[in-house]
Write a protein that holds these residues in place. Structure first.
Motif, PDB file in Angstrom:
ATOM      1  N   SER A 101       0.853  -1.193   0.000  1.00  0.00           N
ATOM      2  CA  SER A 101       0.000   0.000   0.000  1.00  0.00           C
ATOM      3  C   SER A 101       0.887   1.240   0.000  1.00  0.00           C
TER       4      SER A 101
ATOM      5  N   ALA B  19      -3.172   5.495   2.646  1.00  0.00           N
ATOM      6  CA  ALA B  19      -4.517   5.101   3.072  1.00  0.00           C
ATOM      7  C   ALA B  19      -5.452   5.050   1.872  1.00  0.00           C
ATOM      8  N   GLY B  20      -6.184   3.948   1.764  1.00  0.00           N
ATOM      9  CA  GLY B  20      -7.136   3.761   0.686  1.00  0.00           C
ATOM     10  C   GLY B  20      -6.556   3.226  -0.609  1.00  0.00           C
TER      11      GLY B  20
ATOM     12  N   SER C  92      -6.631  -4.237   3.463  1.00  0.00           N
ATOM     13  CA  SER C  92      -7.304  -2.950   3.447  1.00  0.00           C
ATOM     14  C   SER C  92      -6.378  -1.940   4.107  1.00  0.00           C
ATOM     15  N   ARG C  93      -6.560  -0.690   3.809  1.00  0.00           N
ATOM     16  CA  ARG C  93      -5.728   0.344   4.440  1.00  0.00           C
ATOM     17  C   ARG C  93      -6.624   1.568   4.662  1.00  0.00           C
ATOM     18  N   SER C  94      -7.325   1.567   5.773  1.00  0.00           N
ATOM     19  CA  SER C  94      -8.242   2.661   6.071  1.00  0.00           C
ATOM     20  C   SER C  94      -7.538   3.800   6.808  1.00  0.00           C
ATOM     21  N   THR C  95      -6.411   3.511   7.441  1.00  0.00           N
ATOM     22  CA  THR C  95      -5.647   4.548   8.134  1.00  0.00           C
ATOM     23  C   THR C  95      -4.181   4.444   7.733  1.00  0.00           C
TER      24      THR C  95
END
Lengths: 113, 113
Positions: A49, A52-53, A67-70
């Protein structure tokens, strides 16, 4: 400053179970990586990643999701665990710049039976 | 495509002897080169890196490596091996366009008393 932390340290899964490997870094690094290391083998990139996102596949993404929400967290999800996923999993992070050092977590040892 | 070759999956030296771990890379542009060390049951940590400044790079624990463009090599050396150097050593390469490192397969260094 804890660096890169991973939980759990060790886990045994039955075939078909699912689990999430947690990875957190407190260095405000925008790039994060998940690797697997099989006995006697080098590192293979699963996912990475760049912020984020934003996530992308590495060399061996099948059977995994991320996932990478933060900025801090980059969990790795295993769905329908298989014996071939028995491995040691490492999370790493770095700041932007191809010359920058990757900082590694201590690893999660996973055994699928 | 980039690649990294580490000659010898295992290297054995006597305590006090010279350590030489070989790494050759392929890259179409000037690369960034890294050596990481992994002690038993731990994550990886940076030993040293080449980022196009001095061709002779000094790292931690008395290790150094020399970038030789004509030979596309970045071999790791230490004049006198210590028992505590027993570990696995990984060479890796990156370019400005990369988000990820390309890893060698690793060399396990064994120190004989």
């Amino acid at each position: 400053n804890a660096g890169v932390t991973q939980t759990p340290k060790f886990r045994i899964l039955k075939i078909g179970q699912s689990m999430t490997l947690q990875c957190t870094q407190d260095m405000n690094h925008n790039y994060m990586y998940w690797y697997r290391q099989d006995p006697g083998m080098g590192l293979k990139l699963i996912y990475y990643s760049v912020g984020a996102g934003i996530t992308d596949k590495g060399e061996v993404p099948n059977g995994y999701n991320v996932s990478r929400s933060t900025t801090e967290d980059f969990p790795l999800r295993l769905e329908l665990a298989a014996p071939s996923q028995t491995s040691v999993y490492f999370c790493a992070s770095r700041i932007q710049g191809a010359w920058e050092t990757q900082y590694f977590g201590p690893g999660t040892r996973l055994l699928v039976l | 495509a980039q690649s990294v070759t580490q000659l010898g999956s295992h290297v054995s030296v006597s305590e006090g002897a010279l350590v030489l771990l070989r790494c050759n890379y392929s890259s179409s542009v000037p690369p960034y080169l890294f050596w990481y060390v992994q002690y038993p049951n731990q994550g990886l940590q940076l030993l040293l890196k080449y980022t196009s400044a001095a061709t002779l790079v000094k790292g931690i624990n008395g290790f150094e490596a020399e970038f030789k463009k004509s030979e596309t090599s970045f071999h790791l050396t230490k004049p006198s091996a210590h028992m505590s150097d027993a570990a696995e050593y990984f060479c890796a390469v990156s370019e400005d366009s990369n988000y990820q490192l390309i890893w060698g397969a690793g060399t396990k260094l064994i120190i004989k008393p």
